[in-house]
Design a protein around this motif. Structure first.
Motif, short mmCIF file in Angstrom:
data_model
loop_
_atom_site.label_atom_id
_atom_site.label_comp_id
_atom_site.label_asym_id
_atom_site.label_seq_id
_atom_site.Cartn_x
_atom_site.Cartn_y
_atom_site.Cartn_z
N PHE A 56 -24.37 -5.91 18.13
CA PHE A 56 -24.59 -4.66 17.39
C PHE A 56 -23.26 -3.97 17.06
O PHE A 56 -23.08 -3.43 15.96
CB PHE A 56 -25.48 -3.71 18.21
CG PHE A 56 -26.94 -3.92 17.96
CD1 PHE A 56 -27.51 -3.53 16.75
CD2 PHE A 56 -27.76 -4.51 18.92
CE1 PHE A 56 -28.86 -3.72 16.52
CE2 PHE A 56 -29.11 -4.70 18.68
CZ PHE A 56 -29.68 -4.31 17.48
N LEU A 57 -22.32 -3.98 18.02
CA LEU A 57 -21.01 -3.37 17.77
C LEU A 57 -20.29 -4.05 16.61
O LEU A 57 -19.70 -3.39 15.75
CB LEU A 57 -20.17 -3.44 19.06
CG LEU A 57 -18.75 -2.86 18.94
CD1 LEU A 57 -18.80 -1.37 18.62
CD2 LEU A 57 -17.98 -3.11 20.23
N CYS A 58 -20.33 -5.40 16.59
CA CYS A 58 -19.68 -6.14 15.50
C CYS A 58 -20.31 -5.82 14.16
O CYS A 58 -19.62 -5.61 13.15
CB CYS A 58 -19.74 -7.64 15.78
SG CYS A 58 -18.77 -8.19 17.20
N VAL A 59 -21.65 -5.79 14.14
CA VAL A 59 -22.36 -5.51 12.88
C VAL A 59 -22.01 -4.11 12.37
O VAL A 59 -21.70 -3.93 11.17
CB VAL A 59 -23.88 -5.65 13.07
CG1 VAL A 59 -24.62 -5.11 11.84
CG2 VAL A 59 -24.25 -7.10 13.31
N PHE A 60 -22.04 -3.13 13.24
CA PHE A 60 -21.73 -1.76 12.82
C PHE A 60 -20.26 -1.62 12.40
O PHE A 60 -19.93 -0.86 11.49
CB PHE A 60 -22.06 -0.77 13.94
CG PHE A 60 -23.52 -0.41 14.02
CD1 PHE A 60 -24.13 0.28 12.97
CD2 PHE A 60 -24.28 -0.77 15.11
CE1 PHE A 60 -25.47 0.60 13.04
CE2 PHE A 60 -25.62 -0.45 15.17
CZ PHE A 60 -26.24 0.23 14.14
N THR A 61 -19.37 -2.39 13.07
CA THR A 61 -17.96 -2.36 12.67
C THR A 61 -17.78 -2.91 11.26
O THR A 61 -17.06 -2.34 10.43
CB THR A 61 -17.11 -3.17 13.65
OG1 THR A 61 -17.26 -2.62 14.97
CG2 THR A 61 -15.64 -3.14 13.25
N VAL A 62 -18.45 -4.03 10.95
CA VAL A 62 -18.36 -4.63 9.62
C VAL A 62 -18.94 -3.70 8.56
O VAL A 62 -18.34 -3.47 7.50
CB VAL A 62 -19.08 -5.99 9.60
CG1 VAL A 62 -19.19 -6.52 8.17
CG2 VAL A 62 -18.36 -7.00 10.47
N GLY A 64 -19.35 -0.43 8.75
CA GLY A 64 -18.50 0.75 8.61
C GLY A 64 -17.24 0.47 7.81
O GLY A 64 -16.82 1.27 6.97
N GLY A 65 -16.63 -0.71 8.09
CA GLY A 65 -15.44 -1.08 7.32
C GLY A 65 -15.74 -1.27 5.85
O GLY A 65 -14.97 -0.84 4.98
N LEU A 69 -14.21 0.77 2.63
CA LEU A 69 -13.58 0.16 1.46
C LEU A 69 -14.24 0.62 0.17
O LEU A 69 -13.57 0.89 -0.83
CB LEU A 69 -13.66 -1.37 1.57
CG LEU A 69 -12.76 -2.02 2.62
CD1 LEU A 69 -13.03 -3.52 2.71
CD2 LEU A 69 -11.29 -1.77 2.30
N LEU A 70 -15.57 0.69 0.17
CA LEU A 70 -16.28 1.16 -1.02
C LEU A 70 -15.93 2.60 -1.35
O LEU A 70 -15.81 2.98 -2.51
CB LEU A 70 -17.79 1.01 -0.83
CG LEU A 70 -18.34 -0.42 -0.82
CD1 LEU A 70 -19.82 -0.41 -0.49
CD2 LEU A 70 -18.11 -1.09 -2.17
#
Length: 595
Positions: A56-62, A64-65, A69-70
């Protein structure tokens, strides 16, 4: 896995010897085993939760990043959603300064075929040729019966043609939706608008892209979905443009000219109210560019910004204005224009070998004396002449907002000698476009401030740096007015609209070098109304010849001037200019009795 027995024999025997209950041993072992199983289950669950938490942390980090960028990037339109299918944004309209439509989108269809699904290819080809006579039946039959799986038949069809194809009833004939660029006024302002065509195409949609003129220059703006309801508002006045083109066409035919151009510019804002180039074309059916020969023979050639010409005596006012600005002369200073005059070993002559003798600076402009302006240029000097012409914009292409304008770079002498300085003072040796000339005369008209030609509507004056004082500009305008009242531009007199201007007749250069004996470029650069200057009008004719008299006449006074006068007569009321009566000298008034 080694498991401990619930009733180990050694412990059972030992318990019986001591008189203890053997069942208590079994219960104790069961309790220990259950506790071990519980601890293992808890550790396994905690491990799974840890892994899930990391995921979940990895998914939210991606996510959010990506959102960051958008947020930092510029929005862009999505062009396609599947192979072969392109999303077409609704291209923004183009209007004139009053909101009249110049270019818009029109929903239509394209026709394509899938031969594998066709029932009777030969019958379909025969009927298609009846609907579209430009198609070849043999070619269609070959395409329909060959190995092709897909082919375009027509990129744009009318609703009537679409219905006729639909009535053929062949399932292999299909329609693709299209947004077609439509120019409702036909060839009007064709060189400004340029034209549009299709970019990426698919069976679901096609993108419309600009190919020339303002359509290409402002392509990013017109294609931006955010501007779908915000038309591009140009400085052109559709009514004035129509009148100017009509007069220019008639003048070109009457004067037997190869081509013609006219520019009407607001002297305070630089707005181009009208710009015409003939011959022209219909942007709804834009012709192909020439692949050989002279580019100016093509109707696509925009003489206003691509025609780099020696503009003749129209340049003389710049030499006079600079001489006055530098304090070297004033309008009444007398200069000896008699010959002979040699510069760099070359003889400087007058038109038809005239000898004007001693003339004032104003009369040098009125009589268009080459020697007079040449002697002023020698007093000005090379460096100062270069700086002045550069400040007026004669060293770079004009910033006029169509793509063709970037190609109209003035041709300067490779070595700027004293001879160059003299010939440039009377319009030879430096070639520029009529648009450059319009900007130069606008600086004289508005009181000495440089302006940049623009195609966009302006809400306020856009005056640049000062290139001459108001007093110098006023003296220059006075000289130009005398050219009309007393000089070579007498045909420019229009009652009620006081015009000032200067004629220019320049020999046309040969592609191989030298000049033609019987081909000229004629220009009349004018300012009106001179009592309150608002507009500059440039009229240029390519290879004109006036034949009403016993001998052919090729000077600007006989060709370009009458055309410009008729244009002012026609467009001045459309511009809201009311005719005015010039002040009359009291000596010419005659008092009469009312009895």
């Amino acid at each position: 896995m080694i498991r401990t027995p619930l009733r180990p024999l050694a412990r059972i025997l030992e318990a019986r010897e001591k008189g203890e209950n053997p069942d208590a041993i079994e219960r104790e072992n069961k309790r220990i085993r259950h506790e071990q199983m519980r601890d293992k289950a808890r550790m396994r669950a905690e491990g799974r939760l840890l892994v899930l938490g990391v995921c979940f942390l990895c998914v939210f980090t991606v996510i959010g990043g990506r959102m960051g960028l958008l947020a930092m990037s510029e929005p862009s339109e999505q062009r396609g959603h599947a192979p072969g299918a392109v999303i077409s944004a609704s291209r923004a309209d183009i209007t004139d300064r009053n909101g009249n439509l110049l270019a818009t989108n029109f929903e239509t269809h394209a026709l394509y075929a899938q031969p594998r699904h066709m029932i009777d290819p030969e019958m379909a080809a025969r009927k298609l040729v009846k609907i579209f006579p430009d198609l070849k039946e043999e070619r269609l039959i070959k395409d329909f019966t060959g190995k092709r799986k897909f082919l375009w038949i027509k990129k744009k069809i009318s609703p009537e043609q679409m219905q006729a194809v639909h009535d053929i009833g062949d399932p292999g004939l299909l329609f693709a939706p299209r947004d077609m660029r439509l120019y409702p006024n036909g060839s009007l302002a064709a060189h400004v608008l340029g034209g549009a065509s299709y970019g990426k195409e698919g069976v679901h949609a096609a993108e419309v892209i600009g190919v020339a003129g303002a359509e290409k220059y402002f392509d990013d703006y017109l294609r931006d979905p955010a501007n779908g309801n915000k038309p591009l508002e140009l400085s052109l006045d559709l009514t004035v443009q129509a009148a100017a083109e009509r007069v220019l066409y008639g003048g070109m035919k009457l004067m037997n000219a190869k081509g013609a151009t006219s520019i009407l510019m607001d002297v305070h804002t630089g707005e181009v109210i009208s710009v015409a180039s003939l011959p022209d074309f219909d942007p709804n059916n834009r012709p192909r560019p020439l692949t050989q020969g002279d580019a100016s023979d093509s109707p696509l050639f925009n003489r206003a910004v691509q025609g780099v010409y020696e503009l003749g005596s129209t340049f003389k006012i710049f030499a006079a204005a600079q001489a006055v600005e530098l304090g070297l002369f004033n309008a009444d200073t007398i200069i000896d224009t008699s010959g002979p005059m040699k510069v760099g070993g070359f003889r400087i002559g007058e038109f038809r070998n005239k000898n004007y003798g001693k003339l004032s600076v104003a009369d040098i402009i009125v009589h268009s004396s080459n020697r007079g302006t040449g002697r002023m240029a020698l007093e000005i000097g090379i460096e100062r002449q270069q700086e002045f012409l550069k400040s007026l914009g004669f060293f770079e292409p004009t910033p006029f907002e169509i793509v063709e304008a970037s190609g109209g770079k003035p041709l300067l002498p490779s070595r700027w000698t004293e001879l160059s300085s003299v010939t440039i003072s009377y319009g030879h040796g430096l070639s520029s476009t009529p648009m450059h000339l319009a900007a130069g005369y606008a600086a004289i008209a508005n009181g000495g401030r440089a302006v940049k030609p623009t195609l966009l509507k302006q809400s306020a004056p856009q005056l640049g740096p000062r290139v001459m004082s108001e007093e110098t500009a006023a003296q220059a305008r006075m000289m130009l007015r005398k050219v009309v009242t007393d000089g070579t531009a007498s045909f420019a007199e229009v009652p009620g609209y006081q015009i000032a201007g200067k004629t220019g007749t320049a020999d046309k250069p040969k592609p191989t070098g030298g000049y033609y004996d019987d081909k000229v470029i004629n220009t009349f650069a004018s300012i009106f109304p001179i009592n309150d200057p608002k507009y500059v009008l440039i009229v240029t004719l390519d290879e004109p010849v006036e034949t009403s008299g016993p001998k052919p006449r090729r000077t600007a006074g006989w060709t370009a001037v009458p055309v410009a006068a008729e244009m002012v007569r026609r467009i001045a009321p459309l511009l809201g200019l009311r005719p005015a009566v010039e002040p009359v000298n009291d000596a010419v008034l005659t008092l009469t009795s009312s009895n």
